[in-house]
Design a protein around this motif. Structure first.
Motif: not given
Ligand code: SF4
Ligand code: SF4
Lengths: 456, 269
Positions: A59, A62-63, A66-67
């Motif tokens: 993960e 993808d996670l 978003r930063i």
């Protein structure tokens, strides 16, 4: 309204513009001397490192993308490298080449955005690109075209330009065919001319004198300009000290982050000293590995030739560009290089048999670092036996550059005051320029400029 | 942005940011073909990421990115609402709290301590909430990030004084229209396409992966029918919980409360 050179005052810029994210600035001036310059990043904390814990090893790419909406590829690929390192997976051959191609797309798009839409208006005396387009339409259109080409690469390989969906551990969900890449090759030929014209255009700007007093820090490879991998390398500020490198796994021993009361971003230091990452650092560390064409562009632009390859000192191989105003030139040269690299990778591309290599979960710690357009971006993850994240650490370029930016601010405002530019409007302009030179990505570091000047 | 030679009658646009990654605002700058056109139709009055000359309100159209996550945000969104004739939220952060809403299921004091040595210096709320939780919103555009085409449609619709033509159906519809092979049927790949709002053009299945729900829930969903399929494809309840609770955690949690499937009540820490 000009301020007297004596007495004390505090200048406050409430929100810095044309940078990604939110920053305020506070200056303290005592009897005409700047005694404090503080960049306060007030981007609200988003707690990525905390909520990554407990997520599966697949993960983080993808996670963490978003930063930052400006450099999602940098986040995805640093995360992939760190997880792959922990799991003992190696991505090479055409899959590695495709990753570099994707990254070239982000470099072209992001550096071009900064050059044309955010930075150039400073040199041409405009508030923004729309204002600038009234007198420099052809240049703006060229910038948009170039940016579009960068986006086209990311869109083709990643599905979309912001938070691409096609990157995964070990490679890609789907690799393109040679035929699918062909239209990019055609666009890139036009982009090569646009990139040259951009270098020539920015080379005519007026660059104030300035020097960034910090160690330069970038990844280095032995045979290519480092983008998606490399060994952390430091070029000390003192010209008498030699460059030094350390293994990526030792990153936490050298780079320490500390919290400062005025910012939601942590401040990082390198072996206890102020350091700078990004275009200036990359050019200083790896400039000799640019392509002949990019080096020619750099010379023509008057950038000063980069540090020589060991043992090949020759005439004309001068120093290192430390003038932050000229970072726009280095960025333009890097765009030209990235366009050429993209053309080369596409020309040599053979579709790999599998779109990814397996990255089976295992317990351990992994480190990953890549050269985001704004500088070195480091990720570290620890995993338990089930492959769940137990600990995450992300050190973005802006957190590393904060110390150097604050020192630049102090020097530039002092120089401004010494020239008699003491009004709030003049100082605000100077500060915004000083910060924008470094293209800080504030979303990344936690996040724009609020100026607070205290004159005592 | 600059107003020097502009005719006075154009509607005024404001672009505002709360807790977010800037990706949705950047989508506006990524409209390379439309950007200069938009700037002739609208006066870009306030857009910090794009211009150094922010102008005060009122604004005819405000685009708001990001979620409400600090005490200051709560006041600021009220002021922006009061200054805006038409307020549109852009992206998963502004419409559903975004990825940072993962804190809503956690102990924020512990999160602060995990990231900061001096948590007491940091001002934050224990929750990350959508804009609509604080002020009335005229239209919500979904996606993490939003789709460029949909953004242009929202702006065009605003200029024409009509409702944006953004359908409420699921990603599966777009996937069929695109002629993709269904990744769940053909490869047993878990996919949230059946419950996710359309808008991306079924990007993930086109690239051979399952949808991970970045546009949030579709207008109508059937989670109890989807959950057994995901079990069949090897996901545990915990996996499904994590799958749904990522970029639109609050929106999918609300669906789960209305249509209880078998996913765990507690999300990941
Ligand atoms: S919705 Fe996603 S893309 Fe948009 S600002 Fe939030 S994190 Fe970024
Ligand atoms: S398929 Fe799903 S996860 Fe992928 S881009 Fe579309 S909405 Fe987002």
């Amino acid at each position: 309204m000009s301020q007297p050179a004596t007495g004390s005052q505090v200048l406050r810029i409430p929100a810095l513009t044309r940078v990604e994210g939110e920053t305020a600035l506070r200056l303290r001036i005592d009897d005409g001397t700047v005694t404090e310059a503080r960049l306060s990043i007030y981007e609200p904390p988003r707690f990525f490192e905390a909520f990554l814990r407990g997520r599966a090893h697949t993960e983080p790419p993808d996670l963490t993308s978003r930063i930052c909406g400006i450099c999602p590829v940098a986040y995805q690929l640093s995360a992939c490298r760190a997880v792959e390192d922990a799991c003992g997976a190696v991505v090479d051959g055409q899959l590695a080449a495709l990753r570099r191609l994707l990254y070239c797309g982000e470099w072209i798009e992001s550096q071009t955005l900064h050059i044309h839409l955010l930075h150039a208006p400073d040199f041409l005396g405009h508030d923004d690109v729309i204002g600038m387009s009234r007198s420099h339409l052809a240049h703006v259109e060229r910038g948009l075209r170039l940016k579009q080409t960068g986006n086209a690469i990311v869109e083709l390989l990643g599905g979309r330009a912001i938070h691409p969906v096609n990157v995964r551990l070990g490679g890609f969900h789907r690799t393109p065919t040679r035929t699918e890449l062909r239209p990019l090759a055609e666009r890139l030929r036009i982009a090569l001319d646009d990139a040259w014209d951009t270098v020539r255009w920015v080379a005519r700007f007026d660059f104030p004198d300035a020097e960034c007093d910090a160690d330069l820090f970038a990844l280095a490879e032995t045979d290519t300009y480092a983008i998606e991998s490399g060994v952390p390398t430091v070029l000390p500020y003192e010209k008498t000290l030699p460059p030094r490198s350390f293994p990526l796994r030792d990153f936490p021993d050298h780079i320490t982050e500390e919290q400062v009361p005025h910012s939601t971003a942590l401040h990082a230091r390198l072996d206890g000293r102020r350091h700078l990452t990004g275009s200036l650092a990359r050019y200083a560390v790896s400039g000799h590995l640019l392509s002949p064409l990019a080096l020619e562009a750099a010379r023509e632009a008057g950038l000063g030739a980069p540090r020589p390859r060991a043992g090949t000192e020759g005439p004309g191989w001068g120093g290192v560009c430390r003038n932050p105003y000229r970072s726009i030139l280095v960025r333009a040269v890097e765009v030209l290089y990235a366009v050429e690299e993209a053309m080369r990778i596409i020309a040599e591309y053979e579709r790999p048999a599998h779109p990814y290599v397996e990255v089976p979960a295992r317990a351990g710690v992994g480190h990953g670092a890549t050269e985001a357009p704004r500088g070195l971006l480091y990720h570290r993850y620890a995993f338990d036996d089930a492959g769940r994240v137990t600990d995450a650490c992300i050190v973005p370029p802006t957190a590393q550059n904060q110390g150097a930016i604050e020192e630049d601010l102090r020097r530039m405002v002092q120089a401004g005051l010494d020239r008699g530019e003491g009004s709030e409007a003049e100082l605000t302009r100077l500060c915004e320029r000083a910060v924008r030179n470094h293209d800080p990505c504030i979303s990344c570091s936690a996040h724009f400029l609020e100026l607070d000047i205290e004159r005592t | 942005m600059s107003t020097d030679t502009a005719p006075p009658a154009r509607p005024r646009l404001g672009v505002f940011k709360f807790a977010s990654c800037d990706g949705c605002q950047l989508t506006l700058l990524d409209c390379e073909d439309e950007l200069l056109g938009i700037a002739t139709e609208l006066e870009i009055a306030y857009f910090l990421e794009g211009s150094s000359a922010p102008a005060p309100g009122p604004y005819d159209l405000s685009l708001v990115e990001g979620s409400v996550s600090t005490p200051e945000h709560v006041d600021r969104i009220r002021r922006i609402r009061a200054d805006s004739r038409h307020l549109v939220t852009i992206g998963a952060c502004a419409t559903a709290g975004g990825v940072q809403a993962l804190r809503n299921h956690a102990d924020v004091a512990e999160y602060l301590a995990a990231v900061y040595a001096r948590p007491d210096y940091i001002e934050t709320l224990a929750t990350s909430t959508p804009i609509s939780a604080h002020v009335p919103v005229d239209f919500e555009l979904r996606g993490c990030p939003i789709d460029r085409g949909q953004l242009v449609e929202v702006i065009t619709a605003f200029l024409a004084g009509r409702k944006p033509g953004i359908p409420d159906h699921a990603v599966c519809f777009a996937c069929k229209r695109r002629g993709n092979v269904c990744v769940t049927v053909a490869h047993g790949t878990p996919c949230l396409g059946p419950v996710t709002h359309a808008g991306c053009g079924a990007l993930c299945p086109t690239y051979g992966r399952g949808c991970y729900g970045c546009f949030g829930p579709a207008g109508t969903t059937n989670l109890p029918a989807l959950v057994p399929l995901m079990h069949r494809d090897g996901m545990s309840d915990e996996d499904i919980g994590r799958f749904l609770r990522t970029f639109n955690v609050t929106a999918f949690t609300a669906v789960e409360e209305q249509e209880p499937g078998t996913i765990q009540k507690e999300g990941p820490r």
